[in-house]
Enzyme design. Structure first.
Site, mmCIF file in Angstrom:
data_model
loop_
_atom_site.group_PDB
_atom_site.id
_atom_site.type_symbol
_atom_site.label_atom_id
_atom_site.label_comp_id
_atom_site.label_asym_id
_atom_site.label_seq_id
_atom_site.Cartn_x
_atom_site.Cartn_y
_atom_site.Cartn_z
ATOM 1 N N CYS A 92 0.837 -1.197 0.000
ATOM 2 C CA CYS A 92 0.000 0.000 0.000
ATOM 3 C C CYS A 92 0.874 1.249 0.000
ATOM 4 C CB CYS A 92 -0.944 0.007 1.201
ATOM 5 S SG CYS A 92 -0.135 0.321 2.784
ATOM 6 N N ALA A 105 6.501 -2.022 -4.712
ATOM 7 C CA ALA A 105 6.614 -1.259 -3.471
ATOM 8 C C ALA A 105 5.577 -0.136 -3.386
ATOM 9 C CB ALA A 105 8.032 -0.698 -3.344
ATOM 10 N N HIS A 106 5.598 0.567 -2.266
ATOM 11 C CA HIS A 106 4.594 1.598 -1.989
ATOM 12 C C HIS A 106 4.682 2.762 -2.975
ATOM 13 C CE1 HIS A 106 7.648 4.224 -0.059
ATOM 14 N NE2 HIS A 106 8.129 3.087 0.418
ATOM 15 N N ASN A 107 3.507 3.256 -3.368
ATOM 16 C CA ASN A 107 3.351 4.423 -4.252
ATOM 17 C C ASN A 107 3.865 4.211 -5.677
ATOM 18 O OD1 ASN A 107 3.677 5.830 -1.284
ATOM 19 N ND2 ASN A 107 2.226 6.920 -2.603
#
Length: 345
Positions: free
Chosen positions: A220, A241-243
């Site tokens: 997330c 991974a995130h973003n």
């Protein structure tokens, strides 16, 4: 499932040459098929197998002329490969969407909204205020957290974990063991050498027709959303991974990893074991060779890169060719040096 040769020919718009009443129970490769099996012949190099196959029926081209007796019934079509693919798609649809109903024990929160004609496998869990669309298949031991949204005709295979606030579109597939929405890797270094966890309060969004492979993880966002655009396909054992944002119809092969806040354009291709650093951008149609390490942005659409660190694909192949010759070049250089040193003064 069982169909006659004539019924299959009707679906494919083909012509039966032989016994149309034969029963077909399975699809198989021409060299491995047995009685009750249906295969196809598209590549001429496999023609020898049609004279020995045990298949009850074989899909062939309308232009196919056997050189000797063929025991199997033939279904003549314009394109055997396309026709067989059509049958595989239908067979897969029957398997994927054949199950309906609710197995027990399973849990659904009272505040959840559940669409029609869904399948819920045993030991599955659906959290508070989650919305499940129609014709969704939730296989055993799937966990779906609170405030999720799962679109129509989506399949979630056994053991997948969907964290809270995740949004999944229509016609998506999440394979067994995948984890979607787990916490991103965010830690702030402290003066004393320790690391303070940074809360990850964003979510994950999968648009329509996204495929997530087995044991793949998608983190997330720290804030906002990690986004996989429409038509993205991920293989098994991938880390997103995130973003991160993946563009439409981007394809990533197994064991690759994309670091935080990196953005890939539409129709990118990452081969197996590619690593991409964080906070960079890859232009649309970027192609990255296997085991490459991508350390900087690619700004020109359609660029092919390779190597670690990755650079222009053709240049990387030339460099590899030179690298392989280094021992021989070193030997020749030593010989030249020795000759020069031994020249008479």
């Amino acid at each position: 499932m069982e169909f006659t040769v004539a019924q299959i020919a009707g679906i494919l718009g083909g012509e039966v040459k032989g016994d149309g009443s034969l029963k077909i129970r399975e699809l198989a490769k021409i060299e491995e098929a047995r009685e009750g099996g249906l295969s196809f012949l598209a590549n001429p190099k496999y023609e020898k197998d049609i004279y020995t196959t045990q298949a009850s029926a074989v899909i062939v081209s309308r232009t196919f002329e056997p050189k000797t007796t063929v025991a199997a019934t033939l279904i003549a079509v314009e394109n055997p490969y396309t026709a067989f693919t059509q049958l595989l798609e239908e067979y897969h649809r029957q398997i994927s969407f054949g199950k309906t109903g609710i197995e027990q024990p399973s849990y659904v929160a009272n505040s959840a909204t559940i669409g029609e004609n869904i399948y819920r496998g045993a030991f599955s869990y659906i959290g508070e205020n989650t919305f499940i669309g129609k014709q969704v298949k939730i296989h055993p031991q799937v966990y779906i957290g609170d405030k999720c949204r799962i679109g129509d005709f989506t399949i979630i295979q056994a053991g997948a974990k969907i964290y809270s606030n995740t949004i999944i579109g229509n016609h998506c597939v999440v394979q067994a063991g995948a984890v979607i929405g787990s916490e991103g890797f965010g830690f702030a270094p402290q003066p004393d050498g320790t690391y303070k966890p940074i809360p990850q309060v964003g979510n994950v969004i999968l648009e329509d027709y996204v495929h997530v492979g087995a044991n793949t993880t998608i983190d997330c966002a720290t804030m906002g959303s990690t986004i996989l655009r429409k038509g993205t396909k991920l293989d098994n054992l991938i880390q997103i991974a995130h973003n991160v944002e993946l563009g439409k119809n981007t394809v990533i092969a197994a064991q690759a990893g994309v670091s935080g806040s990196t953005k890939l354009g539409d129709n990118c291709v990452l081969a197996g074991q590619v690593g991409v650093v964080g906070h960079i951008t890859l232009a649309e149609r970027t192609s990255v060779g296997a085991q490459s390490g991508v350390g900087k942005s690619v700004k020109t659409p359609g660029t092919a890169i390779n190597g670690s660190p990755a650079f222009n694909y053709r240049d990387s192949l030339r460099s590899l060719a030179v690298f392989r010759k280094l021992p021989e070049l070193e030997r020749r250089l030593d010989e030249m040096e020795e000759k020069i040193l031994n020249l008479p003064l």
